[in-house]
Design an enzyme around this catalytic site. Structure first.
Site, PDB file in Angstrom:
ATOM      1  N   LYS A  76       0.859  -1.190   0.000  1.00 33.09           N
ATOM      2  CA  LYS A  76       0.000   0.000   0.000  1.00 33.09           C
ATOM      3  C   LYS A  76       0.896   1.242   0.000  1.00 33.09           C
ATOM      4  O   LYS A  76       1.931   1.264   0.672  1.00 33.09           O
ATOM      5  CB  LYS A  76      -0.898  -0.020   1.248  1.00 33.09           C
ATOM      6  CG  LYS A  76      -1.975   1.067   1.257  1.00 33.09           C
ATOM      7  CD  LYS A  76      -2.920   0.935   2.463  1.00 33.09           C
ATOM      8  CE  LYS A  76      -3.992   2.012   2.488  1.00 33.09           C
ATOM      9  NZ  LYS A  76      -4.901   1.906   3.643  1.00 33.09           N
ATOM     10  N   SER A 151      -9.968   2.194   2.759  1.00 33.86           N
ATOM     11  CA  SER A 151      -9.019   2.901   1.920  1.00 33.86           C
ATOM     12  C   SER A 151      -8.033   1.997   1.191  1.00 33.86           C
ATOM     13  O   SER A 151      -7.425   2.426   0.219  1.00 33.86           O
ATOM     14  CB  SER A 151      -8.220   3.886   2.779  1.00 33.86           C
ATOM     15  OG  SER A 151      -7.389   3.187   3.704  1.00 33.86           O
ATOM     16  N   SER A 175     -10.433  -0.148   6.926  1.00 29.41           N
ATOM     17  CA  SER A 175      -9.777   0.018   5.618  1.00 29.41           C
ATOM     18  C   SER A 175      -9.112  -1.232   5.061  1.00 29.41           C
ATOM     19  O   SER A 175      -8.703  -1.240   3.904  1.00 29.41           O
ATOM     20  CB  SER A 175      -8.747   1.142   5.684  1.00 29.41           C
ATOM     21  OG  SER A 175      -9.399   2.386   5.638  1.00 29.41           O
TER      22      SER A 175
END
Lengths: 484, 477
Positions: A76, A151, A175
């Site tokens: 990420k 997210s 998330s």
């Protein structure tokens, strides 16, 4: 090759069926040809990946290597990666090349894992749909006009579309779990303090936690084996022994006590999603588990509490990104205030600004006690609810999200409904507990995630419970047609 | 109207830890800009603070030294504000739960009386970097070497009633932190800085007047001057019927005036909240006691001991104990020569005088305690007189070597050979018949003249006691 799990790929590497360079190249090829549809990567790092793969192969030739040696992963874009752009999904950090590696990145590097690239995400991890990314929204591999969740939407899409066998995510209010649910993959948010936050760009420091996003519980265990542990650079990381998370995977679930919070099955939950969850729970009963309805009476306080604490912390955490030392700076600032105001005004997106403003307001003199202090008190109540529930049950189950993935743009102008899509996940962060989402079936043609919530440091137990489900079902093996 | 001055001080003491309060970077002063700032000090995205336990130990030492409550649980808070030399845009400090609670110190006033000044609290925090406005055309340079240096902010009660009291309080705190070794107290390098809250109220009134805060005053002299000009400024306003505005003011030493920096309305809302990156600092009663056992003897106790067991006067004992380096120096010399008074006279006299003349701190005194001991022993064994010793001392101070070397090289050894002294005396008597006659007719005071002549002829080296004795014998009619 791309339909294999980490465990299978590792066995293949070990048996010499293919090299890490070949494996890495095959994933890079898939990303090259397929990611245009998804937009799941912000940065792809082919040279670095192949160099790492070469080293991994060389290391393997010299003798003993770990299970992740040579395995390609996606990271990420919230993790600082030395020499590679670390944007956190924001224009504000578009020019930021990190001079150091996050602890999680260092650990993966040391394990011999390969980094394919950095995945797309909601800007500074603030969002539930991946639409707040400055790099554009990620598409859900199951239905390209739907969101992948957020997210960690890029990481979820990457794993669902088999562009990498696994990825990292971070979870502040859901998330990891919500996008795992939306994309039909396995996602684990560990106990707060289990994984170092050093080098993970902070959204809400008291809630943020990194975890694996994988196809299977077994892979999540292999990833967590590398990620977990005390870090002298993170004072909030916990000095708790790191077990081998694969050790308990095959334990029997006979006698397991499951709690179903009635608040998680009430108004707001999509009927089709509820049905999937109910049948998943039945599957557990078949395995010898008992089920009991429980109550988490403060569930309704979780979202409002979260939306005081998280914005308060983020308003302070993001202040350092001011255009002075790194990151985006406006053209020709005429003085210091102009530099601050225009750099931040032009660099941050609308959702980030909204949360900075809410947090700044909540911490202001005269409001602090009414908002922040009160939110900390309700946070304690929420935590107490869980403690009480765990006196009677081993694991709490429910939906990871109230619905399946919604359409792109559907909730863009409706932040409240958007915030409510994390209603079942947020309380877990407030209490610092570990939580998972595992594929449990489909509703309206889209994947549904079953959420498992455990006691502090009960990751082994959760992984065991998830793995046993995956031995009996094949939801986690389903692949979107376009990415088979 | 009669006005009463009310002063409270906030003193920032740099704690002398090797590394910063939340990072591993060095705290050494004077390095090239930004060479002692790591990723944490630069406030890069993703970095986290890790607390340096040395700062806790030193803060607790200070708290114990002033008899304060030590809080077993203290918490770091974020103080949020934007400024380029504050790289995270917040300072990590302790607002709600400081490490040190209420305490006090006793200060000596000029009239010889003592006054007790309350300390409200002391808390740990990190220093900011520096903005460099020189040498950057139309731009400001940022040096983050100092960012993250540990500070202890010591907040007093508004107990002081004059600039002199404020200075006495500040000096006492300075003395204590130096004794404890928790800070080098170096004011030129900014290790010891002070903000002063000054207000006036009609004598007899209970409520405080509106205060102005004077920022960052870096010497004892400036504190006194700054407070005094601020008192005058406020008095002028009040006397002419005006009202004092609550604001932050800056002291300009060149113009000897204070000027407004920002008003209360312009003041930041710092939005304090507990830093979620740091756990509460917990210290047990046992750990506090362990730190207590490491406390050195403090100035007040030392002063009392000098008076009780070394029989020094209060004045000498106080003077010797203000500065720990001076006291350490004194004790080394005193113990070696076994003469407390002689050691005190030399150190408060010749040694202090030359140090003052050359503006040298005691710890940098070019004459080491061992060298001074070597000199004083030569007085004690009659090798040289006290007068010659001063000459030797000056030579030692100038770096010419040890006492024995200088005495040898300059031929300053005292003449104790009776025959040699008699020869000089005989010559003096022969050359001064009229004075001899006067002395013998009863003018006893003239003995001084003869001693002087002999000492002069011997270049000061004749033993004065022997000279006196021999003269008395030889001058007898």
């Amino acid at each position: 090759m791309h339909n294999k799990t980490i465990a299978e790929l590792s066995a293949g590497l070990k048996a010499g069926e293919f090299t890490s360079v070949e494996l890495t190249q095959s994933y890079l090829n898939r990303i090259d040809s397929l990611d245009e549809q998804l937009n799941s990567f912000i940065t792809v790092t082919p040279e670095l990946a192949l160099e790492q793969a070469k080293q991994a192969d060389a290391q393997r030739a010299t003798g003993h290597v770990g299970i992740l040696n040579g395995i390609p992963l996606a990271q990420k874009d919230i993790f600082c990666t030395k020499g590679v752009k670390t944007s956190c999904g924001s224009k504000m950090l578009e020019p930021f090349i990190s001079p150091y590696d996050a602890t999680t990145i260092t650990k993966f590097n040391d394990s011999g894992a390969i980094m394919l690239g950095k995945t797309n995400m909601d800007e500074f991890a603030m969002g539930s749909s991946n639409e707040t990314s400055w790099y554009g929204p990620v598409k859900n591999p199951w239905q390209l006009d739907s969101v992948p969740g957020g997210s960690s939407g890029g990481s979820a899409a990457v794993v669902a579309a088999r562009l990498a066998p696994a990825a990292t995510g971070t979870d502040t209010g859901g998330s990891i779990r919500q996008p795992a649910s939306f994309c039909g993959i396995t996602g684990l948010k560990p106990t707060y303090g289990r994984v170092s936050r050093y080098g993970m760009i902070a959204f809400a420091s008291s809630l943020d936690q990194a975890g694996p996003m994988t196809r299977t519980a077994e892979d999540a265990a292999l990833m967590l084996n590398v990620m977990a542990g005390l870090d002298s650079r993170d004072s909030t990381s916990v000095d708790e022994a790191v077990p081998d998370y694969t050790a308990d995977l095959n334990n029997s679930l006979s006698g397991l006590k499951i709690g179903l919070p009635k608040e998680y099955f009430s108004e707001g939950l999509d009927d089709a999603v509820a049905k999937v969850i109910e049948s998943a729970v039945k599957e557990y009963e078949k395995m010898g588990a008992s089920v009991k309805e429980i109550s988490l009476p403060t569930s309704n306080l979780a979202v409002p509490t979260y939306y005081i604490i998280a914005p308060s912390e983020c308003s302070s955490n993001l202040s350092r990104i001011d255009g002075v030392r790194y990151g985006y700076r406006c053209e020709d600032p005429k003085d210091l205030n102009d530099l601050y105001i225009r750099s931040r005004g032009e660099g941050f997106g609308a959702e980030v600004k909204r949360r900075i403003l809410v947090g700044t307001y909540a911490l202001s003199e005269g409001f602090y006690d009414a908002y922040y202090v009160k939110a900390q008190k309700t946070r304690r109540l929420i935590s107490n609810d869980f403690n009480q529930a765990f006196a009677d049950v081993d694991v709490i189950m429910g939906p990871a999200a109230p619905s399946t993935a919604f359409k792109l743009g559907e909730l863009s102008d409706d932040p409240i409904t958007m915030y409510l899509s994390d209603i079942y996940t947020i309380a877990v962060n407030l209490a610092g507990l570990p939580g998972m989402s595992i594929p449990a079936g489909f509703a309206n043609g889209m994947p549904v995630g079953l959420q498992l919530i455990g006691q502090h440091f009960a990751e082994s137990k959760l992984l065991n419970i998830a793995h046993q489900f995956q031995q009996e079902t094949d939801w986690h093996t389903q692949t979107p047609d376009a990415f088979k | 109207m009669q006005w009463e001055v009310v002063i409270g001080l906030e003193i920032h003491v740099q704690l002398s830890t090797k590394s910063k309060i939340f990072s591993g970077a060095s705290t050494a002063y004077g390095a090239e800009p930004n060479t002692q700032a790591c990723a944490v000090d630069l406030g890069l995205p993703g970095v986290l603070p890790v607390f340096n336990g040395e700062a806790l130990k030193k803060s607790v030492m200070f708290g114990l030294a002033i008899g304060a409550q030590i809080n077993e649980r203290s918490v770091f808070d974020r103080k949020n504000y934007f400024y380029p030399d504050s790289p995270k845009a917040y300072q990590i400090s302790q607002l709600y739960y400081p490490i040190v609670g209420e305490g006090f110190i006793d200060v000596d006033l000029e009239d010889g009386s003592q006054k007790r000044i309350g300390v409200t609290r002391a808390h740990m925090e990190e220093d900011a970097g520096k903005s460099l406005h020189e040498s950057f055309h139309n731009q400001t340079g940022i040096d983050l070497n100092r960012a993250g240096t540990p500070l202890l902010e010591i907040v007093s009660e508004p107990d002081m009633r004059s600039a002199k009291e404020a200075v006495a309080y500040m000096r006492k705190i300075h003395s204590i932190v130096r004794y404890l070794g928790v800070s080098d107290g170096n004011m030129q390098e900014g290790s010891f800085r002070c903000d002063a809250n000054v207000s006036l109220r009609p004598k007899g009134q209970k409520e405080f007047g509106t205060r102005a805060e004077l920022k960052n005053i870096n010497s004892f002299r400036f504190v006194e001057k700054a407070i005094n000009v601020e008192i005058e400024r406020q008095m002028d306003i009040l006397e002419s019927g005006g009202t004092v505005v609550q604001e932050t003011r800056l002291y300009d030493a060149d113009k000897n005036e204070t000027r407004s920096m920002r008003s209360k309305e312009e003041a930041n809302d710092y939005r304090y909240f507990p830093d979620p990156d740091l756990l509460p600092i917990v210290i047990s009663a046992e750990e506090i006691e362990a730190i207590r056992s490491t406390l050195p003897e403090l100035p007040d106790a030392k002063c009392a001991r000098y008076m009780d067991t070394l029989a020094l006067s209060e004045k000498d004992a106080k003077a010797l104990t203000v500065d720990r380096d001076m006291a350490d120096y004194y004790e080394a010399v005193q113990q070696a020569i076994g003469d407390a008074k002689m050691a005190a006279n030399w150190i408060l006299g010749d040694v202090a005088a030359l140090n003052n003349k050359h503006a040298i701190e005691f710890k940098e005194c070019p004459v080491s305690p061992e060298q001074l001991i070597g000199l004083l022993k030569r007085i004690q064994d009659n090798t040289i007189s006290g007068k010659i010793a001063k000459e030797v001392f000056e030579a030692m101070y100038a770096g010419e070597g040890d006492a024995d070397t200088i005495i040898d090289k300059k031929g300053l050894k005292q003449i104790t050979d009776t025959g040699a002294i008699e020869a000089i005396i005989d010559e003096i008597i022969a050359n001064n018949p009229s004075q001899v006659a006067e002395f013998q007719s009863g003018k006893d005071k003239l003995i001084g003249f003869f001693v002087g002549q002999v000492m002069k002829a011997s270049k000061g080296k004749a033993n004065p006691g022997q000279v006196n004795q021999l003269l008395q014998t030889k001058l007898k009619p």
